[in-house]
Design a protein around this motif. Structure first.
Motif, PDB file in Angstrom:
ATOM      1  N   LYS A 121     -18.817   4.720  -0.117  1.00 37.78           N
ATOM      2  CA  LYS A 121     -19.050   3.756   1.098  1.00 37.78           C
ATOM      3  C   LYS A 121     -18.653   4.315   2.297  1.00 37.78           C
ATOM      4  O   LYS A 121     -17.676   4.963   2.338  1.00 37.78           O
ATOM      5  CB  LYS A 121     -18.250   2.344   0.618  1.00 37.78           C
ATOM      6  N   ASP A 122     -19.418   4.071   3.333  1.00 33.43           N
ATOM      7  CA  ASP A 122     -18.876   4.675   4.649  1.00 33.43           C
ATOM      8  C   ASP A 122     -18.641   6.097   4.566  1.00 33.43           C
ATOM      9  O   ASP A 122     -17.539   6.339   5.036  1.00 33.43           O
ATOM     10  CB  ASP A 122     -17.758   3.911   5.317  1.00 33.43           C
ATOM     11  N   ARG A 156     -23.922   2.293   3.413  1.00 34.04           N
ATOM     12  CA  ARG A 156     -23.612   2.705   4.999  1.00 34.04           C
ATOM     13  C   ARG A 156     -23.135   4.284   4.853  1.00 34.04           C
ATOM     14  O   ARG A 156     -22.333   4.731   5.607  1.00 34.04           O
ATOM     15  CB  ARG A 156     -22.436   2.034   5.796  1.00 34.04           C
TER      16      ARG A 156
END
Length: 210
Positions: free
Chosen positions: A6-7, A27
């Motif tokens: 994530k991210d 993301r």
């Protein structure tokens, strides 16, 4: 990395032949990355950026790219069987003749024959006219907005019938010699299960539906 990421920033990274099978990315920035030959099959990609990424010969089977940016990505030679592209940004995406299940599976122009299975094991042979709207997503199922019924036969005995009833809508009836029109045809080719007359290009594929 076991379940996902994530991210994370993978922009401009060299990730050739990486094994990301069945992971979830949220993301994650893959923009301009080199993912040649990577395995992203059955991955869930949530709002990820693949813009200008190199995905040549990548395994993208079953990958969910909805709401992802694939603008300018190179998918030459990649396998997109059952990949989900419904809401992805595909602007200026690059593909070639070796890219699997991205180009239309049915003819883009002209009239052609098609087949579908209805209730009671009845196979309907259709004439899709040159002016019919037609589409396919990332598998062998296709859709059109109108067709003429040429024949209806039992898929086992080949006995002929005069009518057949749709699996999805029992009010949608195919009758030999008559035209059928799907008023609810959805022009977005990347939406698979949606309005339209669903069909296959061969008798064998239609028989394998149920």
């Amino acid at each position: 990395m076991t379940d996902g990421l994530k991210d994370h920033d993978y922009a401009f990274r060299k990730l050739q032949n990486a094994n990301f099978h069945h992971l979830t990315f949220e993301r994650v920035d893959f923009s301009n990355g080199d993912l040649t030959g990577a395995d992203l099959s059955n991955c869930l990609c949530i709002e990820c950026d693949f813009s200008e990424a190199i995905l040549k010969n990548a395994n993208l089977q079953g990958t969910d790219f909805q709401h992802c940016n694939l603008g300018g990505a190179d998918i030459s030679g990649a396998n997109l069987f059952f990949a989900m592209l419904e809401t992805a940004d595909l602007t200026d995406i690059i593909y070639d003749e070796q890219t699997q299940y991205f180009a239309m599976h049915c003819p883009e122009e002209g009239a052609f024959l098609a087949y579908k299975e209805c209730l009671d094991y009845r196979i309907v042979q259709l004439l899709v006219p040159a002016d019919a709207r037609r589409s396919s997503a990332t598998n062998t199922t296709c859709r059109c907005d109108k067709a003429k019924v040429l024949s209806i036969k039992d898929k086992f005995t080949k006995v002929s019938y005069n009518e057949a009833i749709s699996y999805v809508d029992d009010n949608f009836i195919y009758r030999t010699g008559e035209w059928v029109v799907a008023e609810n045809y959805n022009p977005n080719r990347w939406v698979d299960s949606t309005g339209g007359i669903h069909f296959w290009m061969t008798w064998k594929e239609a028989c394998g539906y149920m």
